[in-house]
Design an enzyme around this catalytic site. Structure first.
Site, PDB file in Angstrom:
ATOM      1  N   VAL A   1       0.823  -1.207   0.000  1.00 21.93           N
ATOM      2  CA  VAL A   1       0.000   0.000   0.000  1.00 21.93           C
ATOM      3  C   VAL A   1       0.857   1.257   0.000  1.00 21.93           C
ATOM      4  CG1 VAL A   1      -1.703   1.322   1.303  1.00 21.93           C
ATOM      5  CG2 VAL A   1      -1.896  -1.171   1.156  1.00 21.93           C
TER       6      VAL A   1
ATOM      7  N   ARG B   1      14.586  -3.464   3.807  1.00 21.67           N
ATOM      8  CA  ARG B   1      13.617  -3.072   2.785  1.00 21.67           C
ATOM      9  C   ARG B   1      13.988  -1.717   2.177  1.00 21.67           C
ATOM     10  NH1 ARG B   1       8.398  -4.449   1.241  1.00 21.67           N
ATOM     11  NH2 ARG B   1       8.262  -6.064   2.844  1.00 21.67           N
TER      12      ARG B   1
ATOM     13  N   THR C   1      -2.354  -4.492   9.433  1.00 19.84           N
ATOM     14  CA  THR C   1      -3.228  -4.725  10.590  1.00 19.84           C
ATOM     15  C   THR C   1      -3.677  -6.190  10.547  1.00 19.84           C
ATOM     16  OG1 THR C   1      -5.006  -3.747   9.242  1.00 19.84           O
ATOM     17  CG2 THR C   1      -4.066  -2.387  10.991  1.00 19.84           C
TER      18      THR C   1
ATOM     19  N   THR D   1      -6.334  -0.712   7.637  1.00 18.63           N
ATOM     20  CA  THR D   1      -7.689  -1.180   7.888  1.00 18.63           C
ATOM     21  C   THR D   1      -7.883  -1.450   9.375  1.00 18.63           C
ATOM     22  OG1 THR D   1      -7.785  -2.199   5.699  1.00 18.63           O
ATOM     23  CG2 THR D   1      -9.399  -2.926   7.328  1.00 18.63           C
TER      24      THR D   1
ATOM     25  N   CYS E   1      -6.535  -8.885   3.395  1.00 16.67           N
ATOM     26  CA  CYS E   1      -7.763  -8.073   3.430  1.00 16.67           C
ATOM     27  C   CYS E   1      -8.995  -8.930   3.673  1.00 16.67           C
ATOM     28  CB  CYS E   1      -7.901  -7.298   2.126  1.00 16.67           C
ATOM     29  SG  CYS E   1      -6.634  -6.017   1.904  1.00 16.67           S
TER      30      CYS E   1
ATOM     31  N   ARG F   1       1.027 -13.328   2.414  1.00 14.12           N
ATOM     32  CA  ARG F   1       0.403 -13.062   3.705  1.00 14.12           C
ATOM     33  C   ARG F   1      -0.943 -13.775   3.808  1.00 14.12           C
ATOM     34  NH1 ARG F   1       0.233  -6.678   3.840  1.00 14.12           N
ATOM     35  NH2 ARG F   1      -0.371  -7.120   1.686  1.00 14.12           N
TER      36      ARG F   1
END
Length: 437
Positions: free
Chosen positions: A21, A45, A90, A125, A265, A336
């Site tokens: 994101v 990263r 999250t 989220t 998600c 994930r």
């Protein structure tokens, strides 16, 4: 006005969290000429991005190498900025309880470096109330500043769809919200710089938080419905895809397909909503039931594969099974919350240790996170069963000749096509024991 200060290079914009994101967002703002500080606590990263490597594949190596984002792992650099966007994960824990650790820790770091006059926007989220009830108190405590006087807060839920090259950051309408009208106006103007589809101004922060968390809950419920249908139709000897195709000829039929529901998600957000509902004394029914159905699908696929292998006379610890695909969705390196792991764990209950291949997955990350070894295609021979778990383009375009070479000579070939990407009739006519959801 911070919007004018950003445009005039009098201040900078920060993006905190540079994953699927945050990275596209940071690059988009830099492409528009803003001064952008991209902060991530992981130095490795940051080093990858500085060297022109994009492990997410969302932006691409070429754009990363040319972009003007100032990547850093030094939180003190946040002091140079007055518009902050927090885009951290999250997740939920093993008990499906929301884990706000990343949000809390990033908020603490930001609070320690927050300057007077700043605006903080959360994209992570969350359930309704997190921004105002949890994040603002942390910011105030760590900064010594007063919200609504010294700094201001908003919420704008992310809508990135990893791996989707059509529905991208710029083409998806952005929900924005602020703690007051002036803050909302500033936030809307800043997002309109990069969102071609425009913004939707929610009436308050809680409405924006709720809107995000129900988007994926709705999809989860619809997918659970067709997943349950696939279990029913399997017992009735009816092909689910054929039923859905027939029903889909009606103009108002909703088109969803059965499958594994993972990712960060759809497979997670409903738990944030059910958790918040329980806090206010309501036990969800439909949402929780959908989660149970979808969480069961990996085990269901594995057991169905075992049944087909029993028919073929090949089951037990000597059986050789290949799983094609491990990421949570096609053409994306994101693993994930992948539910392919459920197939692997259930097969282990039958003393079957499959070999796993995936052209997209990051091999070291998969082993570190799941303890699963990703092999290369050289292992795909002498198999008793092949499970196509993820609809990568490499597998959508695979030929029967290529699949044929994966099996041991003379065996009754078991082919589990989870997403139904192959031609069922062709494989059944060729003698395969073909199964799909």
């Amino acid at each position: 006005m911070i919007y004018e200060q950003l445009k005039n290079h009098e201040t900078k914009l920060s993006v905190i969290g540079l994953g699927y994101v945050g990275l596209p967002l940071a690059v988009a703002y830099a492409d528009e000429g803003l001064d952008v500080v991209g902060y991530n606590r992981s130095q490795w990263r940051v080093d990858l991005y500085k060297s022109g490597v994009d492990p997410t594949h969302e932006v691409g190596d070429e754009r990363i190498s040319k972009c003007k984002v100032d990547f850093t792992a030094d939180p003190a650099r946040l002091r140079e900025c007055k518009f902050h966007i927090v885009a951290v994960p999250t997740p939920v824990d093993e008990g499906h309880v929301p884990d706000l650790t990343p949000v809390r820790s990033s908020t603490k770091v930001l609070g320690q470096n927050l300057q007077p006059g700043s605006i903080v926007v959360y994209e992570s989220t969350v359930y309704p109330g997190v921004t105002e009830d949890i994040c603002i108190p942390i910011l105030e405590k760590e900064s010594g500043l007063k919200c609504g006087v010294d700094f201001f807060v908003g919420y704008s839920p992310e809508r990135i769809n990893p791996g989707d090259k059509v529905h991208t950051l710029r083409t998806i309408k952005k929900i924005v919200s602020g703690m007051d009208e002036a803050t909302l106006d500033e936030i809307a103007k800043v997002y309109e710089i990069v969102i071609d589809a425009g913004v939707y101004r929610a009436s308050c922060i809680k409405v924006a938080e709720a809107a995000k968390v129900i988007e994926n809950s709705q999809r989860d419920i619809n997918i659970a419905f067709v997943n349950e249908l696939s279990k029913i139709f399997s017992r009735l000897g009816i092909d689910t895809n054929e039923v859905l195709e027939a029903a889909g000829t009606k103009w108002n039929f909703l088109h969803y397909n059965p499958g594994l529901v993972g990712g960060h998600c759809i497979g997670v957000d409903p738990y944030y909503l059910t958790y918040r509902a329980e806090q206010v004394g309501y036990a969800t029914q439909v949402i929780s039931a959908a989660r149970r159905v979808n969480d069961s699908m990996g085990r269901y696929v594995a057991r169905s594969a075992v049944k087909e292998m029993v028919k073929a006379g090949r089951c037990g610890k000597d059986a050789r099974v290949a799983i094609l695909g491990f990421t949570f969705k096609e053409n994306c390196p994101d693993t994930r919350n992948t539910r392919v792991i459920d197939i692997i764990k259930e097969l282990a209950e039958y003393d079957i240790k499959p070999v796993v291949v995936d052209p997209w997955a990051d091999v070291p990350d998969v082993y570190k996170e799941y303890g699963v070894e990703i092999s290369d295609d050289s292992v795909l021979h002498n198999m008793d069963a092949v499970i196509i778990a993820v609809a990568h383009s490499q597998y959508r375009n695979i030929t029967m000749e290529e699949i044929e070479k994966m099996y041991a000579p003379g065996v009754k070939k078991v082919l589990i096509d989870v997403k139904g990407i192959l031609n069922k009739n062709e494989y059944e006519n060729a003698g395969y024991l073909y199964w799909r959801l």
